[in-house]
Every structure is written in C-alpha cells, then in structure tokens.
Design an enzyme around this catalytic site. Structure first.
Site, mmCIF file in Angstrom:
data_model
loop_
_atom_site.group_PDB
_atom_site.id
_atom_site.type_symbol
_atom_site.label_atom_id
_atom_site.label_comp_id
_atom_site.label_asym_id
_atom_site.label_seq_id
_atom_site.Cartn_x
_atom_site.Cartn_y
_atom_site.Cartn_z
ATOM 1 N N LYS A 53 31.768 86.829 73.947
ATOM 2 C CA LYS A 53 30.534 87.276 73.290
ATOM 3 C C LYS A 53 30.872 87.960 71.965
ATOM 4 C CE LYS A 53 30.653 91.479 76.103
ATOM 5 N NZ LYS A 53 30.123 92.111 77.328
ATOM 6 N N TYR A 273 34.894 110.181 47.480
ATOM 7 C CA TYR A 273 33.525 110.704 47.517
ATOM 8 C C TYR A 273 33.470 112.081 48.168
ATOM 9 C CZ TYR A 273 31.485 106.150 46.326
ATOM 10 O OH TYR A 273 31.118 104.996 45.704
#
Ligand SMILES: *Cc1c(COP(=O)(O)O)cnc(C)c1O
Length: 385
Positions: A53, A273
């Site tokens: 999956k 950042y």
C-alpha cells in the site's frame, strides 16, 4: 562503506542516475527479496504475502511488486483500488486484496481488475453479495474481523449475524478471514493475547478458509500469531519489526542529497530560517539539496535548544543544523578535514549505519511515516533487480 554509498558519493558512477540528480533514493531490490525470504521463513508454515500500500511505502509499487513476485510472493495487499490496478498491471496472476474494503458503487472496478475487497462491515458484504448475484458468480473477497483494534472490521456480533445468513454467505466466495493486531510491536502487550484468542475462536466459523493475522511485528510474536498467511509491509522495507531488539531485516534504501556548496559561518552567526541555530565556534556548513519536499521531515531539524537528525558526509556523522527547509538541509561539517567535503559530493541521510528507525526517532515519529514521505521528488534508483 557499501558499494552503493560509494557510487552515490561520486554521482555518475551509477549509470542510471543522471548527473543532475540532486536527491537520490536508491532502493536495493536484492535486500528487499532477502527480507521477504527471511519473513517467509519466520512465518513458519504460513504463506507470506507482501503489503504494498501507499506506493509500496513510498518506494514505488511496480518495481517492488515485480521484485517480490520474483522472490516467490503471490499475494499482495494494497489500500486502494488505484493501487490494486497498478499491482495488477505488473502481476496478472497475483491475488490482490484491497484493505479499504468496498466503497459503495465501486464493485465493478474491483471485479474489472480481479481485485478482492477486504469486507469490513455487513453493508459491504451485502453489496458484494448483490454484485456477485448480478454477475452470476460468487466473487472472491476477504472478511475482516475486528478483534479489538476498533478500526476496520466486523465485530463479533456482525460476524455472528453474517454466519447466520447462509444466503448472504453463499452469494460470494470468502477466500480469507483476517484481523489486525493493534500492539504487535509490544509482544507481551495483553491486547495481543486477547486478539489472538478471539480470532482463533471466530475464524472457526469459517471452516477451511485460510486465516491471516500477523503484520511484520506480528510474525515475530511467534507461532500463535501465524495462522495461514502473514501480511508484512514495514519489515520488507527494512523497518525493525522487533523494536528494542536488533533489527533482523536488511536495510533496503539509501537516501542522499548532493552538496550544493560549503560555506564558512563565523562564530555567533545563525543558519537558516528563524535564526534558530547559532554557531558556537567558527564553523563550516555544507548545504545539501534535500528538504522536506523530498520527504526529509522538518521535525528532524536541530535548534539551539534541541538536537535534531544527522547526515553522513565523507563517512562521518555530522549534525543537521537549523531548520530543514523545503529544498535544503544544512549540515555542520566543521569537524571534517578541509578537503573532505566538496561541492557535488553527496550527503547520506538514510543508509550506512544511519538507519530509518533512528532517523524517525530524531524527528519524533515512526519509521513508517518517514518511508511513505520519501520518493515524491527524489530520483528513484533501483539496483539488485
Ligand atoms: C498496513 C497493514 C499491514 C502491514 O503492516 P506492517 O506493520 O507494515 O507490516 C498488515 N495488515 C493491515 C490490515 C494493514 O493495514
């Protein structure tokens, strides 16, 4: 250093990786096949399926299904019809179960690609029965019994009702009865014993129908959890199915990002950042082309007040510093010799002795989540096929 790490450290050595590839996720199909064989033998007399999956946990459904097929795997589990179709395109003969169950009105799509729904409720069973009658054939499906996880599956009362409805039962063909363990990673968790006991009891209602309970970790609980078919996903891809103990699986993937530049950061200046990491000494920082858009979890960033993940540069572990950004990660390489880090070389974020379970822990999550987020922008390179 493994052969692949070598070739990744000097891009171009792998013929199928373009020189311009900035981030590479290399998947070792030979290790994958070895993992399947290991799980197959650990499953005792039970058959071993493959759970593919979520695009085979992010590693690419088609090549993974093909490789597992070569190893001897003939039964696959997917979550969605779309994934089932992709698996069917690769393997015309495989048995493919769809864990989602049956979405209303989608019956023809399942049948069109010979996919078997894992029926998780009475309404789903009724829909599949009606569709089978319309088609004039008892179409195959699995029955999902809920034994205590309270996610998908029919609770005992619904199973009782189902087995007391012979017409409904006879309308389709039950090819598998299954349930799912909630706490398989903690082998002595009391819920395991309860679930195994209840599953043992309820599967008796389906004489002669194969039964399936164990996921990766469930296989290592031992015989009592094996039944007829094991359903490993994570361990195929190298995730440790026995947390707290040595990982019996082989590592399957190497994740690397090319170094775009190496820069000096004066003592007291910040990186990235938010200026959340400040150089305590005159530092050298390598900027690698791998960010959260490539699947490197931002939660693995390191700040002044919290250590984060690492990367391997020139065979040494170096800390990731500052926030991981969308496209880039900054690595403190101050402790490496001057000429050890050069523009164009690769930093390894998963691989060698830096394995996925550890990477997940440094981002505060589980290895499953790390895996499924990889691969969307990285260049996927398969070897050992
Ligand atoms: C995902 C899943 C599996 C595979 O679990 P792993 O822990 O990855 O081995 C097996 N069964 C069901 C029902 C699942 O949803």
């Amino acid at each position: 250093m493994s052969a692949v790490a070598h070739s990744l450290a000097a891009p171009g050595a792998l013929a199928h990786v373009p020189t311009s590839a900035r981030a590479v996720l290399s998947v070792d199909l030979a290790a994958l096949r070895a993992n399947w064989a290991r799980l197959n033998s650990a499953s005792g007399r039970a058959e071993c399926a493959g759970v593919v999956k979520a695009d085979a946990y992010g590693l690419g459904l088609a090549p993974i299904v093909e490789a597992l097929g070569k190893a001897g795997c003939t039964t696959f589990f997917v979550a969605t019809v779309k994934e089932g179709r992709a698996a069917r395109e690769v393997d015309a003969a495989a048995t493919i179960y769809v864990l989602d169950g049956l979405l209303p009105g989608a019956e023809a799509e399942y049948a069109g690609f010979d996919l078997r729904p894992v029926l998780s409720s009475l309404p789903e069973a009724r829909d599949w029965a009606r569709f089978s009658r319309d088609r004039g054939r008892a179409l195959p499906a699995a029955i999902h019994i809920d034994t205590g996880m309270n996610r998908l599956g029919m609770p005992e009362a619904e199973i009782d009702e189902l087995v007391r409805s012979p017409k409904l039962l006879a309308a389709f063909e039950t090819t598998l009865v299954m349930s799912h363990l909630a706490c398989a990673e903690v082998p002595d968790h009391p819920l395991n014993a309860n679930q195994i006991r209840l599953f043992r009891e309820l599967r008796m209602l389906y004489h002669g129908v194969p039964a399936s309970l164990a996921n990766s970790a469930g296989i290592f609980i031992g015989d009592t959890a094996h039944f007829d078919l094991a359903r490993p996903g994570a361990a195929l891809y190298g995730i440790n199915p026995t947390p707290g103990r040595d990982n019996p699986m082989r590592n399957v993937l190497t994740l690397s990002g090319r170094i775009l530049q190496v820069r000096k950061v004066p003592q007291g200046e910040s990186v990235g950042y938010g200026a959340t990491w400040n150089a305590k000494r005159a530092s050298r920082v390598a900027i690698a082309a791998l960010g959260y858009a490539d699947g490197l979890l931002r939660a693995g960033s390191s700040l002044d007040r919290k250590a984060g993940g690492s990367a391997i540069v020139a065979r040494k572990r170096c800390p990731i510093v500052g926030y991981i950004s969308m496209d880039l990660a900054c690595i403190d390489v101050t402790d490496l010799p001057d000429n050890a880090v050069r523009r164009g070389r690769s930093a390894i974020f998963i691989g060698e002795n830096l394995l996925i379970d550890e990477v997940a822990a440094s981002a505060g999550t589980i290895a499953y989540e790390v895996l499924v987020r990889l691969g969307s922008r990285c260049h996927l390179a398969y070897r050992g096929g």
